[in-house]
Motif scaffolding. Structure first.
Motif, mmCIF file in Angstrom:
data_model
loop_
_atom_site.group_PDB
_atom_site.id
_atom_site.type_symbol
_atom_site.label_atom_id
_atom_site.label_comp_id
_atom_site.label_asym_id
_atom_site.label_seq_id
_atom_site.Cartn_x
_atom_site.Cartn_y
_atom_site.Cartn_z
ATOM 1 N N UNK A 84 0.828 -1.210 0.000
ATOM 2 C CA UNK A 84 0.000 0.000 0.000
ATOM 3 C C UNK A 84 0.860 1.255 0.000
ATOM 4 N N UNK A 85 2.024 1.187 0.665
ATOM 5 C CA UNK A 85 2.922 2.348 0.687
ATOM 6 C C UNK A 85 3.541 2.607 -0.680
ATOM 7 N N UNK A 86 3.641 1.545 -1.503
ATOM 8 C CA UNK A 86 4.176 1.725 -2.848
ATOM 9 C C UNK A 86 3.248 2.564 -3.726
ATOM 10 N N UNK A 87 1.947 2.466 -3.480
ATOM 11 C CA UNK A 87 0.992 3.195 -4.318
ATOM 12 C C UNK A 87 1.205 4.711 -4.260
ATOM 13 N N UNK A 88 1.302 5.311 -3.059
ATOM 14 C CA UNK A 88 1.580 6.760 -3.060
ATOM 15 C C UNK A 88 2.963 7.106 -3.589
ATOM 16 N N UNK A 89 3.945 6.203 -3.437
ATOM 17 C CA UNK A 89 5.276 6.465 -3.993
ATOM 18 C C UNK A 89 5.232 6.468 -5.520
ATOM 19 N N UNK A 90 4.486 5.523 -6.088
ATOM 20 C CA UNK A 90 4.312 5.505 -7.546
ATOM 21 C C UNK A 90 3.588 6.769 -7.988
ATOM 22 N N UNK A 91 2.576 7.146 -7.211
ATOM 23 C CA UNK A 91 1.790 8.331 -7.573
ATOM 24 C C UNK A 91 2.653 9.585 -7.514
ATOM 25 N N UNK A 137 7.451 17.187 -3.508
ATOM 26 C CA UNK A 137 7.779 15.770 -3.404
ATOM 27 C C UNK A 137 8.546 15.445 -2.138
ATOM 28 N N UNK A 138 9.474 16.321 -1.742
ATOM 29 C CA UNK A 138 10.267 16.101 -0.525
ATOM 30 C C UNK A 138 9.363 16.119 0.709
ATOM 31 N N UNK A 139 8.485 17.117 0.792
ATOM 32 C CA UNK A 139 7.580 17.201 1.945
ATOM 33 C C UNK A 139 6.599 16.029 1.960
ATOM 34 N N UNK A 140 6.182 15.578 0.775
ATOM 35 C CA UNK A 140 5.288 14.423 0.700
ATOM 36 C C UNK A 140 5.967 13.180 1.275
ATOM 37 N N UNK A 141 7.207 12.930 0.869
ATOM 38 C CA UNK A 141 7.935 11.753 1.347
ATOM 39 C C UNK A 141 8.169 11.839 2.857
ATOM 40 N N UNK A 142 8.510 13.030 3.353
ATOM 41 C CA UNK A 142 8.700 13.205 4.797
ATOM 42 C C UNK A 142 7.401 12.885 5.537
ATOM 43 N N UNK A 143 6.294 13.410 5.033
ATOM 44 C CA UNK A 143 5.007 13.124 5.648
ATOM 45 C C UNK A 143 4.666 11.642 5.603
ATOM 46 N N UNK A 144 5.009 10.994 4.491
ATOM 47 C CA UNK A 144 4.746 9.562 4.348
ATOM 48 C C UNK A 144 5.556 8.756 5.365
ATOM 49 N N UNK A 145 6.814 9.119 5.542
ATOM 50 C CA UNK A 145 7.678 8.422 6.499
ATOM 51 C C UNK A 145 7.168 8.604 7.924
ATOM 52 N N UNK A 146 6.793 9.839 8.254
ATOM 53 C CA UNK A 146 6.283 10.118 9.598
ATOM 54 C C UNK A 146 5.007 9.328 9.879
ATOM 55 N N UNK A 162 -4.270 9.503 1.337
ATOM 56 C CA UNK A 162 -5.180 10.387 0.602
ATOM 57 C C UNK A 162 -4.946 11.846 0.984
ATOM 58 N N UNK A 163 -4.777 12.104 2.276
ATOM 59 C CA UNK A 163 -4.552 13.481 2.737
ATOM 60 C C UNK A 163 -3.240 14.021 2.186
ATOM 61 N N UNK A 164 -2.172 13.213 2.263
ATOM 62 C CA UNK A 164 -0.868 13.654 1.762
ATOM 63 C C UNK A 164 -0.904 13.876 0.249
ATOM 64 N N UNK A 165 -1.575 12.971 -0.460
ATOM 65 C CA UNK A 165 -1.644 13.095 -1.918
ATOM 66 C C UNK A 165 -2.487 14.293 -2.325
ATOM 67 N N UNK A 166 -3.551 14.576 -1.566
ATOM 68 C CA UNK A 166 -4.366 15.765 -1.842
ATOM 69 C C UNK A 166 -3.516 17.031 -1.706
ATOM 70 N N UNK A 167 -2.696 17.071 -0.659
ATOM 71 C CA UNK A 167 -1.808 18.232 -0.471
ATOM 72 C C UNK A 167 -0.794 18.329 -1.606
ATOM 73 N N UNK A 168 -0.218 17.182 -1.986
ATOM 74 C CA UNK A 168 0.752 17.163 -3.081
ATOM 75 C C UNK A 168 0.131 17.685 -4.369
ATOM 76 N N UNK A 169 -1.069 17.237 -4.670
ATOM 77 C CA UNK A 169 -1.737 17.667 -5.908
ATOM 78 C C UNK A 169 -1.934 19.180 -5.941
#
Length: 254
Positions: A84-91, A137-146, A162-169
């Motif tokens: 499941x973590x791979x999906x946001x990384x691919x996105x 992208x950097x902030x997204x990955x940091x948020x994902x790790x946290x 979903x929340x992190x990806x919404x912010x990224x978009x």
């Protein structure tokens, strides 16, 4: 909400434009191939590392050692969480490719057809787009790790993604959609004014990443939706200000 639905509808219509469909597909395909290759070589070490990390919790170690069922359940949950973590990384990888390369090309075609009445003030640039996408992208990955420890709780990982990806978009595509047409002040102020609807639009796009087949085009489709949403918002803002396509830039000699 109406403006968001209109943006989605116009994005679907734009898929029929010549040259747009290609840019819809290749970013996700490239990101998928990249992360599948990474997963093939890193799968066992990553699973072992996560299991070792969980075993470091005293209460979890006692539960794991108590029964084979506990160990098997934990192993399954860990593997599922990694997938499941791979999906946001691919996105996020596809989204960065869209923001830097595909969206500027799609923007030219879509804007020429649907927004030719909006004056191009070129407050942004390709360099600014690349920098904005990289920071996002950097902030997204940091948020994902946290958020990773919470992914072991069913449902929480999906919500965090979903929340992190919404912010990224909203961060990545909001800039790109305006960079040719907005001036610097509009490029700075309009996303602030539209922060909430942009987040909702980004969240709707984020959900598309979890629909099979649709997720292959979700990042680029999201970029298209943001182009329509932001340019229509810019058009309305200038109309309310009494600005027409023929008006000079603010501060320029008449």
């Amino acid at each position: 909400m109406r403006e968001i639905l209109v943006a989605f509808a116009r994005a679907i219509r734009s898929l029929m434009q010549r040259g747009v469909l290609l840019h819809l597909l290749w970013p996700s395909a490239a990101a998928l191939v990249f992360w599948v290759i990474i997963a093939i070589f890193a799968w066992s070490p990553v699973v072992a590392a996560v299991i070792g990390w969980i075993e470091g919790w005293s209460f979890a170690r006692d539960w794991l050692m108590a029964s084979e069922l506990g160990a098997a359940t934990t192993l399954f949950v860990v593997k599922l969480s990694i997938v499941l973590a791979l999906l946001p990384l691919i996105y996020v990888t596809a989204a960065l490719l869209v923001a830097v390369f595909a969206l500027p090309l799609m923007l030219e075609r879509v804007a020429a057809r649907d927004y030719g009445d909006i004056e191009r003030r070129k407050g942004g640039s390709n360099l600014g787009s690349a920098w904005n996408a990289t920071v996002a992208g950097i902030f997204f990955v940091i948020g994902l790790i946290v958020s990773l420890p919470f992914w072991l709780i069913p449902g929480v990982g999906l919500l965090a993604s979903v929340v992190l990806t919404a912010w990224l978009n909203q961060r990545a595509f909001g800039y790109d959609a305006l960079m040719l047409h907005a001036d610097r002040e509009e490029l700075r102020q309009l996303p602030r004014t539209l922060r909430q609807p942009m987040f909702l639009l980004g969240g709707g796009c984020a959900l598309l990443a979890y629909i099979p087949v649709v997720n292959l085009v979700a990042p680029a489709f999201c970029g298209l939706a943001f182009v329509h949403f932001m340019l229509e918002s810019l058009r309305r803002k200038r109309a309310l200000s009494g600005v027409t396509v023929l008006d000079p830039l603010p501060g320029s000699p008449s």
